[in-house]
Structure formats: structure tokens, C-alpha cells
Design a protein around this motif. Structure first.
Motif, mmCIF file in Angstrom:
data_model
loop_
_atom_site.group_PDB
_atom_site.id
_atom_site.type_symbol
_atom_site.label_atom_id
_atom_site.label_comp_id
_atom_site.label_asym_id
_atom_site.label_seq_id
_atom_site.Cartn_x
_atom_site.Cartn_y
_atom_site.Cartn_z
ATOM 1 N N GLU A 1 7.407 12.120 0.086
ATOM 2 C CA GLU A 1 6.670 13.267 0.616
ATOM 3 C C GLU A 1 5.164 13.162 0.430
ATOM 4 O O GLU A 1 4.392 13.609 1.286
ATOM 5 N N GLU A 2 4.707 12.613 -0.694
ATOM 6 C CA GLU A 2 3.273 12.630 -0.995
ATOM 7 C C GLU A 2 2.459 11.638 -0.173
ATOM 8 O O GLU A 2 1.218 11.680 -0.179
ATOM 9 N N VAL A 3 3.100 10.737 0.548
ATOM 10 C CA VAL A 3 2.385 9.748 1.353
ATOM 11 C C VAL A 3 1.610 10.460 2.455
ATOM 12 O O VAL A 3 2.184 11.178 3.278
ATOM 13 N N ASN A 4 0.290 10.261 2.483
ATOM 14 C CA ASN A 4 -0.527 10.981 3.475
ATOM 15 C C ASN A 4 -1.730 10.187 3.973
ATOM 16 O O ASN A 4 -2.691 10.773 4.477
ATOM 17 N N VAL A 5 -1.708 8.873 3.837
ATOM 18 C CA VAL A 5 -2.796 8.062 4.388
ATOM 19 C C VAL A 5 -2.313 7.353 5.647
ATOM 20 O O VAL A 5 -1.201 6.826 5.690
ATOM 21 N N GLU A 6 -3.141 7.354 6.665
ATOM 22 C CA GLU A 6 -2.770 6.830 7.975
ATOM 23 C C GLU A 6 -2.380 5.348 7.904
ATOM 24 O O GLU A 6 -3.014 4.564 7.198
ATOM 25 N N ASP A 7 -1.356 4.981 8.681
ATOM 26 C CA ASP A 7 -0.938 3.579 8.721
ATOM 27 C C ASP A 7 -1.255 2.912 10.056
ATOM 28 O O ASP A 7 -0.953 1.739 10.268
ATOM 29 N N ASN A 8 -1.887 3.648 10.968
ATOM 30 C CA ASN A 8 -2.214 3.129 12.305
ATOM 31 C C ASN A 8 -3.559 3.717 12.707
ATOM 32 O O ASN A 8 -3.657 4.915 12.980
ATOM 33 N N ASN A 9 -4.604 2.890 12.722
ATOM 34 C CA ASN A 9 -5.969 3.393 12.885
ATOM 35 C C ASN A 9 -6.744 2.618 13.943
ATOM 36 O O ASN A 9 -6.597 1.396 14.064
ATOM 37 N N MET A 10 -7.592 3.340 14.668
ATOM 38 C CA MET A 10 -8.489 2.721 15.645
ATOM 39 C C MET A 10 -9.858 3.362 15.509
ATOM 40 O O MET A 10 -9.993 4.584 15.603
ATOM 41 N N TYR B 1 0.768 -1.244 0.000
ATOM 42 C CA TYR B 1 0.000 0.000 0.000
ATOM 43 C C TYR B 1 0.801 1.298 0.000
ATOM 44 O O TYR B 1 0.249 2.350 -0.320
ATOM 45 N N TYR B 2 2.072 1.253 0.347
ATOM 46 C CA TYR B 2 2.804 2.515 0.470
ATOM 47 C C TYR B 2 3.854 2.730 -0.620
ATOM 48 O O TYR B 2 4.512 3.762 -0.645
ATOM 49 N N HIS B 3 3.965 1.784 -1.542
ATOM 50 C CA HIS B 3 4.899 1.927 -2.648
ATOM 51 C C HIS B 3 4.224 2.405 -3.933
ATOM 52 O O HIS B 3 4.880 2.495 -4.972
ATOM 53 N N ASP B 4 2.920 2.669 -3.888
ATOM 54 C CA ASP B 4 2.230 3.025 -5.135
ATOM 55 C C ASP B 4 1.097 4.008 -4.863
ATOM 56 O O ASP B 4 1.097 4.709 -3.847
ATOM 57 N N TRP B 5 0.096 4.020 -5.751
ATOM 58 C CA TRP B 5 -0.978 5.009 -5.700
ATOM 59 C C TRP B 5 -1.827 4.948 -4.437
ATOM 60 O O TRP B 5 -2.462 5.940 -4.054
ATOM 61 N N HIS B 6 -1.843 3.815 -3.743
ATOM 62 C CA HIS B 6 -2.661 3.688 -2.535
ATOM 63 C C HIS B 6 -2.275 4.697 -1.455
ATOM 64 O O HIS B 6 -3.094 5.030 -0.589
ATOM 65 N N ALA B 7 -1.019 5.156 -1.470
ATOM 66 C CA ALA B 7 -0.481 5.944 -0.357
ATOM 67 C C ALA B 7 -0.897 7.407 -0.364
ATOM 68 O O ALA B 7 -0.541 8.147 0.551
ATOM 69 N N ASN B 8 -1.662 7.826 -1.368
ATOM 70 C CA ASN B 8 -2.111 9.220 -1.419
ATOM 71 C C ASN B 8 -3.635 9.275 -1.314
ATOM 72 O O ASN B 8 -4.340 8.551 -2.025
ATOM 73 N N SER B 9 -4.135 10.127 -0.464
ATOM 74 C CA SER B 9 -5.562 10.169 -0.163
ATOM 75 C C SER B 9 -6.425 10.540 -1.365
ATOM 76 O O SER B 9 -7.608 10.198 -1.409
ATOM 77 N N LYS B 10 -5.860 11.237 -2.341
ATOM 78 C CA LYS B 10 -6.663 11.585 -3.515
ATOM 79 C C LYS B 10 -7.065 10.348 -4.306
ATOM 80 O O LYS B 10 -8.034 10.390 -5.074
ATOM 81 N N PHE C 1 -9.456 7.419 15.629
ATOM 82 C CA PHE C 1 -8.159 8.067 15.780
ATOM 83 C C PHE C 1 -7.158 7.325 14.905
ATOM 84 O O PHE C 1 -7.211 6.101 14.791
ATOM 85 N N GLY C 2 -6.268 8.064 14.296
ATOM 86 C CA GLY C 2 -5.271 7.435 13.446
ATOM 87 C C GLY C 2 -4.189 8.429 13.083
ATOM 88 O O GLY C 2 -4.336 9.639 13.274
ATOM 89 N N SER C 3 -3.103 7.902 12.561
ATOM 90 C CA SER C 3 -1.993 8.776 12.178
ATOM 91 C C SER C 3 -1.044 8.025 11.261
ATOM 92 O O SER C 3 -1.146 6.813 11.074
ATOM 93 N N LEU C 4 -0.123 8.762 10.695
ATOM 94 C CA LEU C 4 0.930 8.202 9.858
ATOM 95 C C LEU C 4 2.160 8.076 10.758
ATOM 96 O O LEU C 4 2.905 9.021 10.953
ATOM 97 N N ASP C 5 2.356 6.885 11.316
ATOM 98 C CA ASP C 5 3.373 6.691 12.345
ATOM 99 C C ASP C 5 4.661 6.049 11.840
ATOM 100 O O ASP C 5 5.667 6.063 12.556
ATOM 101 N N PHE C 6 4.635 5.470 10.658
ATOM 102 C CA PHE C 6 5.815 4.749 10.180
ATOM 103 C C PHE C 6 6.223 5.162 8.773
ATOM 104 O O PHE C 6 7.380 5.492 8.519
ATOM 105 N N TYR C 7 5.284 5.162 7.856
ATOM 106 C CA TYR C 7 5.586 5.478 6.458
ATOM 107 C C TYR C 7 5.541 6.985 6.212
ATOM 108 O O TYR C 7 5.253 7.772 7.091
ATOM 109 N N GLY C 8 5.817 7.378 4.959
ATOM 110 C CA GLY C 8 5.880 8.790 4.626
ATOM 111 C C GLY C 8 7.197 9.400 5.071
ATOM 112 O O GLY C 8 8.029 8.749 5.705
ATOM 113 N N GLY C 9 7.401 10.653 4.696
ATOM 114 C CA GLY C 9 8.649 11.312 5.077
ATOM 115 C C GLY C 9 9.046 12.399 4.110
ATOM 116 O O GLY C 9 8.185 13.078 3.538
#
Length: 383
Positions: free
Chosen positions: A243-252, A163-172, A203-211
Motif C-alpha cells: 500500500e505505501e508504494v507511491n513513487v511513479e514507475d513510468n515517467n516522461m 527500487y520497489y522492495h524497500d525504502w526507495h518506493a515511498n516518496s518521503k 507526466f508520470g504514474s504508478l502503472d505496475f507496482y504498488g497496490g
């Protein structure tokens, strides 16, 4: 009609299940495919049907009179456009989950479906897995009584790879992974309980991927590929820390369903293992699955009836075919729906409601965890 002729939008990825539809001597045959990548079309012809019509323009595919049905296997953000176009062209439609990436997009598809007079199926293949079909049967049998609580933990091992190496990783492109990845789980919660969610808080956040890595950086060209935990040097894929990665990787997510059922859904994309753990608690017992063991456990409580006399262990049988045998079965059901009028295991409205919960949960996360009401089914679906 004795045989359904299918066209596939999206030749690879989930499009690989086309092999289950291609049976020239049987009830369905795959006669065409579209993909933006010509190489994938060549692979499709090698794997499925060497005589199939192929194109890079989906409009050419759905315009063909020798096609009765379209399977929409394109990226999520294309589902709305492709499904509506196919329905308006008079084709039956199989749409991979999620139905769309917005509630409005789902409603637009449902409206086109109602107006078309054609069949529409959503690709909820978890409803066809032996594990979850067994859990549905257990709940329907009444052995754990009336469901009051649901706890779901989704360990998405290799989440970065998928999910984080391709189009899935951007919320658009996805809205978020609570929608894209979670739509299966949210649907299973709805299906097994027989109730839809009415409100959520998350609650959720981008805790590992992105940068801060460049968006055009790929694993094979990266100087850190030998030490990066997410590197896949043999594949020309984007950096998971771009940089464009903006979808949460840790969600509750906490939700309330119709009838007051309380449910929680936890999803993490950087766990070392891959499994789903479901717990359903009723007035007479508790049911829990173990995917690593391929078992379902039922523990009963005092109920003043014979159900309290034993706990139970269900050993799930293996099935042939991808996704634990689910893919060949859902493909068969789509053909049976068209030729025999068989009702689908998952209705189109179920596809819409899982998206509605995913969107509401994502909205809640990005608004600090506020309670968000689930958008109810549109009035034209209630007529």
C-alpha cells in the motif's frame, strides 16, 4: 597530509566502494564505518579493514580526530543530515548521489560546504564511465556541431528488485525516482551539453507496482511467492505491491536547457532489459550510444567542411572495477582532490542542479504536467 583517513557512513550498498579507498600503503586508508545494522558492520570489517572502528551512531564516527574525510553512503533522505554534520566537524565529504532529496536540502549542504573550507564531491560515477566520457569528448570536439536536441531513454530492468522492495518506493524517502534514479541521467544531460535545464514539464504514474498488499508483507512469507513476477523468496524484502508504494514507475519529462536546447528523458521501471540510450543532435550531426553493443555511433550531415565526409563508430574499451571502471576512478579523484587540489569532474553545484530538475519534474507530474521553472543556484554560490 600524505594519506587520507576515511570513515564510511553506510557500510554496505554503495558503501562497498570503500575497498577502493582502503590502501594502507598508499594515499588513503579506511579507518572507520557506521551502519544501523551490526551485521553489515561485521561484513564491512571482513571485506575492508578488520581493524576499523565501527559503530551504529554516525556522530561517534565524525567526532573522531583520526578521520579526515567522510563518505556519505546512507539512504538518500539521510544525506543532508550526514553531509552537513561531517562538514561542520571539519571533514572533507564524498556524498553519494543524489546530493539530497530536496532543493533546500542541497542548498543547506552547499552552505555548510562553503563555510567549512573543506572539499565536497558528489558521487556522479557516470561521468567516469568510458561510454559517457567518450560521448563528452565527441561533443566537445565539435564533430556534431552545436547541440540542439537531446533524447534519453532509460530502461530500468529489474526496477522492482532495486527500487520497489524497500525504502526507495515511498516518496518521503526519495521525493521520486526521477530524482533518485534519474539524477545520474539529468546530470549527464547537463554535463555533455554544458547547459543546465531552466524549465520542465512532465507526466508520470504508478502503472505496475504498488497496490493493496500489507506494508509488512515480505517475499519469503507471501503465499503468492511462487507465482508473483516480482518475488525474491530468498531475501527478506517488502512486497513491491504494498500500500505505501507511491513513487511513479513510468515517467516522461520534457525540458528546456540554457541556450534553448530541447531535451527529453523517459524512465520506465518494468522493462525486461536494463540500458540507457542517449541521442544528441547537433547542427552538423547526430550521436547515439548503444550500451548492449558498447559502441557510440556518429552520423554527420552536410556542413560544407571535412566533418561531413564520414560517419563514425566508436568501440568503447572495457575498464576494470565496478560500474565499468567508474568507481575506482571516482574514488581516486576524491583523494586527489584532497591531497593535490585536483578539481572534481562534477562540481557540487552540478549535484544540486540535477536534484532541482528531478524535484521540478516530480512537482510537474503531481500537478498534472504543468510547466515548472527550475530553481536557480543560490546567490551565495554565485559570489
Amino acid at each position: 597530509m600524505e594519506q587520507v583517513r576515511l570513515g564510511i557512513i553506510g557500510a554496505r550498498g554503495r558503501g562497498i566502494i570503500a575497498k577502493y579507498w582502503h590502501n594502507p600503503e598508499g594515499r588513503s586508508v579506511v579507518v572507520g564505518a557506521v551502519d544501523v545494522d551490526p551485521k553489515k558492520l561485521e561484513e564491512f570489517k571482513e571485506d575492508v579493514n578488520s581493524d576499523a572502528f565501527v559503530t551504529t551512531d554516525y556522530r561517534e564516527l565524525i567526532a573522531r580526530e583520526d578521520i579526515d574525510a567522510i563518505a556519505v553512503m546512507s539512504p538518500d533522505y539521510c544525506h543532508e543530515e550526514h553531509a552537513i554534520a561531517a562538514l561542520k566537524a571539519g571533514k572533507h565529504v564524498f556524498c553519494e548521489k543524489p546530493l539530497a532529496i530536496t532543493v533546500d536540502g542541497c542548498d543547506n549542504i552547499l552552505r555548510a560546504w562553503k563555510q567549512s573550507g573543506k572539499h565536497l564531491m558528489v558521487g556522479f560515477n557516470m561521468r567516469y564511465m568510458n561510454m559517457y566520457r567518450t560521448m563528452k569528448e565527441i561533443v566537445d570536439s565539435g564533430v556534431i556541431g552545436e547541440i540542439k536536441a537531446v533524447w534519453v531513454r532509460h530502461f530500468v530492468g529489474l526496477g522492482g528488485y532495486y527500487y520497489y522492495h524497500d525504502w526507495h518506493a515511498n516518496s518521503k524517502n526519495t521525493t521520486g525516482l526521477l530524482l533518485q534514479k534519474g539524477s545520474h541521467d539529468l546530470d549527464v544531460i547537463h554535463w555533455i551539453t554544458g547547459r543546465y535545464a531552466t524549465k520542465v514539464s512532465a507526466f508520470g504514474s504508478l502503472d505496475f507496482y504498488g497496490g493493496d498488499k500489507p506494508n509488512d508483507l515480505t517475499c519469503p512469507t507471501c503465499s503468492e511467492r511462487e507465482t508473483c513476477t516480482e518475488a525474491s523468496p530468498g531475501r527478506l524484502i517488502q512486497c513491491a505491491f504494498r500500500e505505501e508504494v507511491n513513487v511513479e514507475d513510468n515517467n516522461m519529462v520534457i525540458m528546456e536547457l540554457e541556450g534553448g536546447i530541447k531535451a527529453s528523458y523517459l524512465q520506465c521501471h518494468f522493462t525486461p532489459d536494463y540500458q540507457r540510450n542517449y541521442v544528441f543532435i547537433g547542427t552538423e550531426g547526430r550521436m547515439e550510444n548503444s550500451e548492449p553493443e558498447n559502441k557510440v555511433y556518429v552520423k554527420t550531415r552536410r556542413s560544407n567542411n571535412d566533418r561531413e565526409l564520414s560517419d563514425r563508430v566508436y568501440h568503447i574499451k572495457e575498464a576494470e572495477g565496478s560500474h565499468g571502471g567508474a568507481d575506482p576512478n571516482i574514488c581516486k579523484d576524491f583523494i586527489d582532490m584532497i591531497l593535490d587540489g585536483k578539481q572534481p569532474v562534477a562540481t557540487p553545484i552540478a549535484g544540486r542542479m540535477s536534484v532541482a530538475v528531478g524535484c521540478a519534474a516530480t512537482e510537474s507530474i503531481r500537478a498534472g504536467g504543468k510547466v515548472v521553472q527550475i530553481s536557480p543556484a543560490p546567490e551565495f554560490m554565485q559570489q
